[in-house]
Scaffold this active site. Sequence first.
Site, short mmCIF file in Angstrom:
data_model
loop_
_atom_site.label_atom_id
_atom_site.label_comp_id
_atom_site.label_asym_id
_atom_site.label_seq_id
_atom_site.Cartn_x
_atom_site.Cartn_y
_atom_site.Cartn_z
N GLU A 196 14.67 16.28 -18.68
CA GLU A 196 14.94 15.35 -17.58
C GLU A 196 13.90 15.51 -16.47
O GLU A 196 13.36 14.52 -15.97
CB GLU A 196 16.35 15.57 -17.02
CG GLU A 196 16.68 14.59 -15.91
CD GLU A 196 18.15 14.59 -15.53
OE1 GLU A 196 18.95 13.99 -16.27
OE2 GLU A 196 18.50 15.20 -14.49
N GLN B 171 -8.33 0.39 9.73
CA GLN B 171 -8.43 1.65 9.01
C GLN B 171 -7.08 2.37 8.94
O GLN B 171 -6.77 3.04 7.95
CB GLN B 171 -9.46 2.55 9.69
CG GLN B 171 -10.04 3.62 8.80
CD GLN B 171 -11.20 4.34 9.47
OE1 GLN B 171 -11.00 5.04 10.46
NE2 GLN B 171 -12.39 4.17 8.94
N ARG C 1 -1.43 -10.38 5.16
CA ARG C 1 -0.88 -10.35 6.52
C ARG C 1 -2.02 -10.29 7.54
O ARG C 1 -2.94 -9.47 7.41
CB ARG C 1 0.02 -9.13 6.67
CG ARG C 1 0.54 -8.86 8.07
CD ARG C 1 1.64 -9.79 8.47
NE ARG C 1 2.33 -9.31 9.67
CZ ARG C 1 3.14 -10.07 10.38
NH1 ARG C 1 3.39 -11.32 10.02
NH2 ARG C 1 3.74 -9.57 11.45
#
Length: 378
Positions: free
Chosen positions: A242, A279, A268
């Site tokens: 798992e 940046q 955007r």
Amino acid sequence: MDFGLSAVQRNRCDRIFEEASARWGGSLASGDPDVTRQDFKLAGKIGLTGLALPTEVGGGGLTALDTALCLEAFGRACPDTGLAFAVAAHLLACAVPVRDFASDQVRDQLLAGLVTGEVIASNAMTEDDAGSDIGNIRVTATPVGDGYVLNGEKSWASNAVIADLIVTYAVTDPKAGFLGLSAFAVPADLPGITLGEPLPKMGLAGCPAGRVHFDNCHVPAEFLLGEEGQGAAIFQHSMAWERACLFGIYLGLMERQLADCVERAGQRRQFGRRIAEFQAVSHRIAVMKQRLEAARLLLYRACWLLDQEEEHVSAVALSKVAVSEAAVANSLDAIQIFGGAGYLAGGAEEQLRDSVPTTLFSGTTEIQRELVARELGL
């Protein structure tokens, strides 16, 4: 050292991604147990519920690495991370120990259904006073002539609400300490088993978790996994699978999330510029990419070591910590990149809620670091 995937591996992952996208690509978690049961059957048709199970019963017969690669493709395609987690927990924490430790009779009885998703499995280990401390397990399995009588309650079991099979752990010899724990694959319809209501959770809504209560539940001897006293070893075996493989889901989530953030930053505009030109945004996305790739390499290495039957405990622990911490950090960054839209329900907000429990389940981050420290001789 070869970092490339074979054509077979690429084609298998591409198929899973395409089929899972077609079914779940635009859906969000419903939390409805009936819907989850239907989704398990669909996951079975795609092959997800039986990735690592034997081919002779319809499974994929895949290695740990190939299983993780397929789960990564599933996580990338399916925005319902709870469902992906539910399927992986069924396979790795439950079906794998049945595959490796059940009697031939029980394997013949259960594996085919586990492969198809017709039989849904729940891993019931955690108790109110026994999480990381499995030595404090209080559920008992008292030996009787033809089996065992289980008593006690498990406090948290993924898939328990819809489970047909409970893989659980109980004390068979209270005086034997660590060696007194035994493992069982228990049909959920046996008299004396009560499955609790769905637990309200922060995230992973597509995985209905609940309590499991045993009240003088008689379990025939053939449902014992391995031998009496092997429970702790069987649990660690299932947890290795798992911890190594399940977190492939979160690599897929982060891959999908990163692509969304790159698209958002490119579209955007603020102050007359695309936000990608700032940046502060572009570097944040670059760090997200760095975390993802570092976690991916550690996960692939852990799975490879498991497949090679080499020492893997520390590698799996490192992988688990890297993926879980990257998933949480990247989700927080995604919310910042999306701004107010990132705080709306769904999308980055849901990814964060689904990522937070990665530092808890399958062994907490603190336990993983303890495993690494022990290997270093600390």
